[in-house]
Design a protein around this motif. Structure first.
Motif, PDB file in Angstrom:
ATOM      1  N   GLU A  79       0.818  -1.223   0.000  1.00 40.22           N
ATOM      2  CA  GLU A  79       0.000   0.000   0.000  1.00 40.22           C
ATOM      3  C   GLU A  79       0.847   1.266   0.000  1.00 40.22           C
ATOM      4  OE1 GLU A  79      -2.898  -0.054   3.059  1.00 40.22           O
ATOM      5  OE2 GLU A  79      -3.875  -1.892   2.359  1.00 40.22           O
ATOM      6  N   ASN A  80       2.085   1.169   0.503  1.00 36.85           N
ATOM      7  CA  ASN A  80       2.942   2.355   0.606  1.00 36.85           C
ATOM      8  C   ASN A  80       4.170   2.304  -0.288  1.00 36.85           C
ATOM      9  OD1 ASN A  80       1.370   3.661   2.672  1.00 36.85           O
ATOM     10  ND2 ASN A  80       2.136   2.117   4.102  1.00 36.85           N
ATOM     11  N   ASP A  81       4.325   1.211  -1.019  1.00 35.57           N
ATOM     12  CA  ASP A  81       5.468   1.076  -1.912  1.00 35.57           C
ATOM     13  C   ASP A  81       5.069   1.529  -3.316  1.00 35.57           C
ATOM     14  OD1 ASP A  81       8.073   0.143  -2.846  1.00 35.57           O
ATOM     15  OD2 ASP A  81       6.930  -1.459  -3.815  1.00 35.57           O
ATOM     16  N   PRO A  82       5.630   2.645  -3.834  1.00 34.72           N
ATOM     17  CA  PRO A  82       5.216   3.174  -5.146  1.00 34.72           C
ATOM     18  C   PRO A  82       5.375   2.175  -6.284  1.00 34.72           C
ATOM     19  CG  PRO A  82       6.587   4.770  -3.967  1.00 34.72           C
ATOM     20  CD  PRO A  82       6.654   3.497  -3.199  1.00 34.72           C
ATOM     21  N   ILE A  83       6.432   1.353  -6.241  1.00 37.14           N
ATOM     22  CA  ILE A  83       6.640   0.372  -7.312  1.00 37.14           C
ATOM     23  C   ILE A  83       5.543  -0.688  -7.280  1.00 37.14           C
ATOM     24  CG2 ILE A  83       8.163  -1.465  -8.149  1.00 37.14           C
ATOM     25  CD1 ILE A  83      10.545   0.265  -7.408  1.00 37.14           C
ATOM     26  N   SER A  84       5.165  -1.149  -6.088  1.00 35.18           N
ATOM     27  CA  SER A  84       4.086  -2.141  -5.972  1.00 35.18           C
ATOM     28  C   SER A  84       2.764  -1.582  -6.475  1.00 35.18           C
ATOM     29  CB  SER A  84       3.921  -2.586  -4.510  1.00 35.18           C
ATOM     30  OG  SER A  84       5.042  -3.305  -4.083  1.00 35.18           O
ATOM     31  N   ILE A  85       2.503  -0.331  -6.124  1.00 37.04           N
ATOM     32  CA  ILE A  85       1.253   0.306  -6.577  1.00 37.04           C
ATOM     33  C   ILE A  85       1.234   0.404  -8.100  1.00 37.04           C
ATOM     34  CG2 ILE A  85      -0.063   2.466  -6.545  1.00 37.04           C
ATOM     35  CD1 ILE A  85       1.049   2.879  -3.664  1.00 37.04           C
ATOM     36  N   LEU A  86       2.349   0.809  -8.679  1.00 40.76           N
ATOM     37  CA  LEU A  86       2.441   0.917 -10.137  1.00 40.76           C
ATOM     38  C   LEU A  86       2.304  -0.454 -10.787  1.00 40.76           C
ATOM     39  CD1 LEU A  86       2.975   2.486 -12.738  1.00 40.76           C
ATOM     40  CD2 LEU A  86       5.428   2.318 -12.256  1.00 40.76           C
ATOM     41  N   ASN A  87       2.981  -1.470 -10.231  1.00 38.43           N
ATOM     42  CA  ASN A  87       2.904  -2.821 -10.787  1.00 38.43           C
ATOM     43  C   ASN A  87       1.481  -3.354 -10.778  1.00 38.43           C
ATOM     44  OD1 ASN A  87       5.611  -2.967 -11.355  1.00 38.43           O
ATOM     45  ND2 ASN A  87       6.157  -4.203  -9.571  1.00 38.43           N
ATOM     46  N   GLU A  88       0.769  -3.083  -9.700  1.00 36.76           N
ATOM     47  CA  GLU A  88      -0.612  -3.554  -9.605  1.00 36.76           C
ATOM     48  C   GLU A  88      -1.475  -2.906 -10.681  1.00 36.76           C
ATOM     49  OE1 GLU A  88      -3.953  -5.420  -8.841  1.00 36.76           O
ATOM     50  OE2 GLU A  88      -1.981  -5.949  -8.010  1.00 36.76           O
ATOM     51  N   ARG A  89      -1.267  -1.622 -10.904  1.00 39.78           N
ATOM     52  CA  ARG A  89      -2.023  -0.931 -11.958  1.00 39.78           C
ATOM     53  C   ARG A  89      -1.692  -1.499 -13.335  1.00 39.78           C
ATOM     54  NH1 ARG A  89      -0.530   2.426 -16.274  1.00 39.78           N
ATOM     55  NH2 ARG A  89       0.888   3.608 -14.967  1.00 39.78           N
ATOM     56  N   ILE A  90      -0.427  -1.761 -13.585  1.00 44.75           N
ATOM     57  CA  ILE A  90      -0.003  -2.328 -14.878  1.00 44.75           C
ATOM     58  C   ILE A  90      -0.622  -3.710 -15.067  1.00 44.75           C
ATOM     59  CG2 ILE A  90       1.985  -3.211 -16.167  1.00 44.75           C
ATOM     60  CD1 ILE A  90       3.626  -0.979 -14.686  1.00 44.75           C
ATOM     61  N   ARG A  91      -0.582  -4.531 -14.009  1.00 45.80           N
ATOM     62  CA  ARG A  91      -1.149  -5.877 -14.109  1.00 45.80           C
ATOM     63  C   ARG A  91      -2.645  -5.806 -14.378  1.00 45.80           C
ATOM     64  NH1 ARG A  91      -0.344  -7.348  -9.313  1.00 45.80           N
ATOM     65  NH2 ARG A  91       1.782  -8.091  -9.543  1.00 45.80           N
ATOM     66  N   ARG A  92      -3.320  -4.880 -13.709  1.00 42.24           N
ATOM     67  CA  ARG A  92      -4.775  -4.744 -13.857  1.00 42.24           C
ATOM     68  C   ARG A  92      -5.154  -4.296 -15.262  1.00 42.24           C
ATOM     69  NH1 ARG A  92      -5.293  -1.713  -9.827  1.00 42.24           N
ATOM     70  NH2 ARG A  92      -5.374   0.306 -10.888  1.00 42.24           N
ATOM     71  N   GLU A  93      -4.418  -3.321 -15.803  1.00 39.78           N
ATOM     72  CA  GLU A  93      -4.784  -2.751 -17.100  1.00 39.78           C
ATOM     73  C   GLU A  93      -4.321  -3.600 -18.274  1.00 39.78           C
ATOM     74  OE1 GLU A  93      -3.452   1.253 -17.407  1.00 39.78           O
ATOM     75  OE2 GLU A  93      -4.700   1.967 -15.754  1.00 39.78           O
ATOM     76  N   TYR A  94      -3.140  -4.192 -18.159  1.00 41.04           N
ATOM     77  CA  TYR A  94      -2.579  -4.929 -19.290  1.00 41.04           C
ATOM     78  C   TYR A  94      -2.840  -6.424 -19.203  1.00 41.04           C
ATOM     79  CZ  TYR A  94       0.087  -0.701 -20.467  1.00 41.04           C
ATOM     80  OH  TYR A  94       0.453   0.565 -20.817  1.00 41.04           O
ATOM     81  N   GLY A  95      -3.000  -6.935 -17.979  1.00 41.82           N
ATOM     82  CA  GLY A  95      -3.093  -8.374 -17.794  1.00 41.82           C
ATOM     83  C   GLY A  95      -4.331  -8.996 -18.393  1.00 41.82           C
ATOM     84  N   LYS A  96      -5.411  -8.213 -18.550  1.00 43.05           N
ATOM     85  CA  LYS A  96      -6.655  -8.754 -19.098  1.00 43.05           C
ATOM     86  C   LYS A  96      -6.599  -8.902 -20.610  1.00 43.05           C
ATOM     87  CE  LYS A  96      -9.554  -6.790 -15.439  1.00 43.05           C
ATOM     88  NZ  LYS A  96     -10.619  -5.829 -15.128  1.00 43.05           N
ATOM     89  N   ARG A  97      -5.643  -8.236 -21.231  1.00 43.58           N
ATOM     90  CA  ARG A  97      -5.575  -8.248 -22.685  1.00 43.58           C
ATOM     91  C   ARG A  97      -4.890  -9.507 -23.179  1.00 43.58           C
ATOM     92  NH1 ARG A  97      -3.721  -1.934 -23.429  1.00 43.58           N
ATOM     93  NH2 ARG A  97      -5.512  -1.036 -22.371  1.00 43.58           N
ATOM     94  N   GLU A  98      -5.531 -10.174 -24.116  1.00 41.70           N
ATOM     95  CA  GLU A  98      -5.032 -11.459 -24.569  1.00 41.70           C
ATOM     96  C   GLU A  98      -4.377 -11.380 -25.939  1.00 41.70           C
ATOM     97  OE1 GLU A  98      -8.463 -13.927 -24.467  1.00 41.70           O
ATOM     98  OE2 GLU A  98      -8.572 -13.961 -22.298  1.00 41.70           O
ATOM     99  N   VAL A  99      -4.517 -10.242 -26.590  1.00 44.34           N
ATOM    100  CA  VAL A  99      -4.019 -10.123 -27.950  1.00 44.34           C
ATOM    101  C   VAL A  99      -2.543  -9.753 -27.926  1.00 44.34           C
ATOM    102  CG1 VAL A  99      -4.495  -9.094 -30.192  1.00 44.34           C
ATOM    103  CG2 VAL A  99      -6.291  -9.237 -28.498  1.00 44.34           C
ATOM    104  N   SER A 100      -1.793 -10.270 -28.883  1.00 44.59           N
ATOM    105  CA  SER A 100      -0.363  -9.981 -28.936  1.00 44.59           C
ATOM    106  C   SER A 100      -0.117  -8.538 -29.329  1.00 44.59           C
ATOM    107  CB  SER A 100       0.313 -10.902 -29.950  1.00 44.59           C
ATOM    108  OG  SER A 100       0.125 -12.239 -29.590  1.00 44.59           O
ATOM    109  N   ARG A 101       1.059  -8.060 -28.993  1.00 45.99           N
ATOM    110  CA  ARG A 101       1.458  -6.688 -29.300  1.00 45.99           C
ATOM    111  C   ARG A 101       1.507  -6.486 -30.811  1.00 45.99           C
ATOM    112  NH1 ARG A 101       6.621  -3.578 -26.847  1.00 45.99           N
ATOM    113  NH2 ARG A 101       7.313  -2.503 -28.704  1.00 45.99           N
ATOM    114  N   THR A 102       0.980  -5.363 -31.264  1.00 40.56           N
ATOM    115  CA  THR A 102       0.952  -5.041 -32.681  1.00 40.56           C
ATOM    116  C   THR A 102       1.784  -3.792 -32.927  1.00 40.56           C
ATOM    117  OG1 THR A 102      -1.282  -5.920 -32.831  1.00 40.56           O
ATOM    118  CG2 THR A 102      -0.552  -4.514 -34.633  1.00 40.56           C
ATOM    119  N   VAL A 103       2.627  -3.823 -33.935  1.00 41.61           N
ATOM    120  CA  VAL A 103       3.463  -2.673 -34.252  1.00 41.61           C
ATOM    121  C   VAL A 103       3.130  -2.178 -35.650  1.00 41.61           C
ATOM    122  CG1 VAL A 103       5.824  -1.841 -34.530  1.00 41.61           C
ATOM    123  CG2 VAL A 103       5.306  -3.540 -32.781  1.00 41.61           C
TER     124      VAL A 103
END
Length: 823
Positions: A74-98
């Motif tokens: 709750e107080n570690d900025p890296i953990s908070i950021l990681n959780e947000r990244i996991r939440r937003e990106y983790g649900k996406r199943e499609v491969s990266r497109t360039v």
């Protein structure tokens, strides 16, 4: 590749790492849709999960009794950021497109053209005098007490329209009077027609939480901003999915004579809408290289199945398999019978039905045939989506009545869309499907013209009466017809059976529901189809699929417990022949019905004409809730501004989609000049298994994307525990450069109390990003001037505190990427 860290020969137990960030030359921009992906080469063995719980200490200190630091998520900025990244990106199943910029522009233009086609389907009565599309409400259609939204003021209660004399004129003028929390407003009718929207919430509660204030619009502006940000996130999600689909490739199917010969077997004269649907699907399959994702919307008996049959023929003649998915075994069996009969003249095409009516050995045999490619057309229910079903060369998926499937099945159906052609058939599409078609992110063909022999179904809505039921059934039996008697639950079937047997002792009556044994249900349906059973008492298991020409009366009891689409589908079970059909809809007592139930029934009464399933589904969007469209979080955002204004803002956002593109920059082109160089403790270096490899891997994953960096950090902490402060600073710098690269910031530095970020972003993008930020501390401190974002701090911070401030500010800016398109 250059590293942040010294070469291995400089490493020793007494020499600390002194990492230093350097700048690199700028390289070409890419259009990147950030999706998570897993790398073959892992930093640590697969047993380490990115969602691990941190319990292990970091390294063994010189004093064995000394406790090691543990992570406070709750107080570690890296953990908070990681959780947000996991939440937003983790649900996406499609491969990266360039994509490069030119390719991105081309695809975005295609999306806009697709959107315009969607808007054309929606216009109807909502087309303005200038030809533009509008969700605004005509003040004359409002009733006293209705809630309305003024675009600039907010939510109020409509009082009425009356003439009044203004101070500047002696002539009376018509004014709209609206009650707000702190007073009454009046505005000319002409002005009101340009600014007012009907207010409705995405659930049964039609009342807003509070009325807006006339003299303080700040709260309303905040609500509008929240809705705007939510809309932009939706648009980006849809864009990413749509652009990914456009990137998929498959060779167009050949235009063969076999397809034309197959079409010639159709016994009826196609309607104009049906002909257009044939053309649409044929073009999708034979002229496009991207997989088809088309909705065919048309009433029961309007010819949707024929469209699907021609698509199946096209695919199967090219030696690919076709899957036909139905929500019930009753509908699946009917599809199997129709397809088997239609393809009976092609002995080389094998059709199979996978159902719970089969024995285990029969199922195993079919599964083997599907896997080997011996089965060309596979018909069945949701079991076809299971992991045990392995297709040899699947080319087409036909989904009938998607709204009848569960969430997991819908997700599985969606996963097919990136690799095979998908055709969805529906009389009343689910709101999300309809919404995608309306916004242009999905192709749609509407079959609204009834076949010449079809006549409208006479619909009667009234409170329940046994006398009325008996009279309706007697009329149908007297003309040698059959009757559907439908209830919402199994519980009431026996009671209905008792009542009907007493009223019609000499008539064959049977019960059908989904809990019956397979053979019993199959026998009952077959006898009813053959006319041996005259009255069929059932649940909504008969909602889809049964085509009984002689059944032209349907009685539906407790209609308030059915959804609007269900009632429309059930009513469509009758009237399949040229004989006049009747639908009797009974409710217990109108006083017991909710406002939503009353509105639903009123909508069904209004949509009595044939071919109105699409309009009914659109109406359903405003009645039964938007949670099924946007998800729970976004449902709240819809409620903030009301459905109509939300949709207008959505289309406005779609039309300006190119204004919200972030130009990312290469990771190595980002320069961070903060003059903070941490020294790693020798104990930590000694404790790492392979410190140089770990350090180099950190740089490599940061260069790839934020998802990879998150996984690296989680794995590092999983294996070694919480890192010491110097390593935390190193990780924060890596995150800082990665996030800066993603949002188009090439340099970060400070001078006195001011932080500077050199950027390529436009004013519109900057405004959208700052509007998305949740913290007023960071939002209010940022200002874009030319090519620099400036932040004035209250005082000059020590270097480590300054790094933390910039890290948290950048994390907030980076979170807004969910509402922006990157390239």
């Amino acid at each position: 590749m250059a590293s942040l860290f010294p070469s291995p020969r400089h490493i020793s137990s007494t020499t600390p790492f002194i990492p230093k960030l350097t700048s690199f030359p700028k390289s070409n921009n890419l259009f990147i849709l950030n999706y998570p992906f897993h790398h073959k080469k892992l930093l640590f063995p697969p047993l380490f999960s990115p969602i691990a719980v941190y319990t292990q200490g970091l390294y063994t200190p010189s004093s064995p009794s000394k406790k090691t630091d543990k992570i406070d998520p709750e107080n570690d900025p890296i953990s908070i950021l990681n959780e947000r990244i996991r939440r937003e990106y983790g649900k996406r199943e499609v491969s990266r497109t360039v994509m490069d910029t030119e390719e991105a522009d081309k695809y975005i233009q295609m999306v806009k053209e697709q959107q315009q086609r969607g808007l054309q389907k929606l216009k109807g009565d909502r087309e303005g005098k200038d030809g533009s599309f509008s969700y605004k409400v005509d003040p004359y259609t409002l009733r006293s007490g209705d809630y309305v939204v003024h675009k600039k003021v907010g939510i109020g209660r409509f009082v009425g329209i009356k003439f009044d004399v203004s101070m500047k004129s002696v002539e009376p003028t018509e004014y709209v009077f609206i009650e707000y929390a702190d007073g009454m407003a009046k505005l000319p009718v002409k002005q009101a027609s340009k600014m007012l929207y009907r207010y409705s919430l995405p659930n049964e509660n039609k009342k807003p939480r509070t009325l807006s204030k006339l003299n303080d619009t700040s709260a309303w502006e905040k609500r509008k901003t929240k809705g705007k940000v939510a809309i932009q996130k939706m648009v980006v999600d849809l864009m990413e999915l749509y652009l990914h689909r456009l990137k998929q490739r498959r060779p167009p199917y050949p235009k063969s004579h076999a397809v034309a010969e197959f079409a010639a077997q159709f016994l009826y004269q196609p309607t104009p809408d049906q002909k257009q649907a044939f053309v649409d699907v044929e073009k999708d399959l034979t002229e496009r290289e991207t997989p088809m994702d088309r909705l065919i919307c048309g009433d029961v008996g309007f010819g949707k199945t024929e469209v699907a049959l021609r698509a199946i023929q096209c695919v199967v003649s090219a030696k690919k398999q076709a899957m036909v998915l139905a929500p019930t075994i009753v509908l699946a069996k009917q599809h199997f019978d129709v397809i088997s009969e239609r393809f009976s003249v092609y002995p080389d095409i094998k059709v199979g039905l996978l159902s719970r009516f089969q024995t285990r050995s029969e199922k195993e045999g079919y599964l083997e045939m599907i896997k080997s490619g011996d089965l060309d057309i596979i018909v069945g229910t949701h079991s076809l989506l299971g992991n045990r079903v392995v297709y040899n060369n699947l080319g087409l998926l036909v989904v009938d009545e998607e709204q009848r499937f569960g969430v997991k099945q819908k997700e599985r159906i969606a996963s097919f869309k990136t690799s095979v052609d998908v055709l969805t058939l529906s009389a009343t599409p689910i709101p999300r499907t309809l919404y995608l078609a309306l916004t242009g992110f999905r192709d749609a063909s509407l079959i609204s013209t009834p076949p010449p022999e079809r006549v409208p179904i006479k619909t009667q809505l009234s409170s329940f009466s046994k006398d009325r039921v008996v009279s309706a059934i007697k009329y149908e039996l007297d003309r040698c017809g059959q009757v559907f008697y439908v209830l919402p639950r199994i519980k009431g079937l026996d009671e209905a059976m008792e009542f009907l047997q007493e009223s019609f002792p000499d008539v064959e009556i049977a019960v059908a529901h989904g809990k019956q044994y397979s053979k019993q249900l199959e026998d009952t349906m077959e006898k009813f189809a053959l006319g041996e059973i005259k009255i069929l008492i059932s649940t909504n298991i008969v909602e889809s699929g049964l085509d009984i020409q002689n059944a032209n009366t349907i009685i539906i009891q407790d209609v308030q417990q059915f959804g609007l689409a269900q009632l429309y589908q059930l009513r469509g079970r009758v009237g399949r022949a040229d004989k006049e059909a009747y639908a009797y809809l009974f409710y217990p007592d109108k006083n017991l019905l909710s406002d939503q139930a009353l509105e639903r029934l009123a909508a069904l009464e209004e949509c009595r004409e044939l071919g109105q399933g699409f309009q009914l589904a659109e109406r359903d969007m405003g009645i039964r809730g938007f949670g099924t469209i946007f998800g729970e979080q976004q449902t709240g955002d819809v409620g903030n501004v009301g459905i109509d204004l939300f949709f207008e803002m959505l289309f406005e956002s779609l039309s300006k989609v190119e204004d919200h593109r972030v130009v990312s920059v290469p990771y190595h082109s980002v320069q961070v000049d903060l003059n903070i160089n941490p020294h790693l403790p020798s104990e930590y270096i000694n404790h790492l298994d392979n410190p140089m490899e770990i350090i180099n891997e950190a740089e490599r994953v940061a260069d790839k994307d934020i998802w990879s960096l998150m996984q690296f950090t989680e794995n590092l902490r999983r294996q070694y525990g919480k890192e010491p402060r110097p390593m935390e600073i190193i990780l924060k710098k890596l995150y800082l450069r990665r996030m800066a690269a993603d949002i188009g910031v090439t340099r970060i530095y400070s001078s006195g109390k001011t932080v500077f970020m050199k950027t390529n972003m436009s004013k519109k993008v900057f405004k959208m990003m700052t509007e998305s930020m949740t913290s007023d501390i960071y939002k209010n401190s940022l200002l874009l001037e030319g090519d620099q974002i400036k932040a004035e701090l209250l005082l000059e911070l020590p270097k480590e505190q300054l790094l933390n401030w910039i890290f948290n500010c950048m994390a907030e800016l980076h979170a807004s990427l969910a509402a922006l398109i990157k390239y």
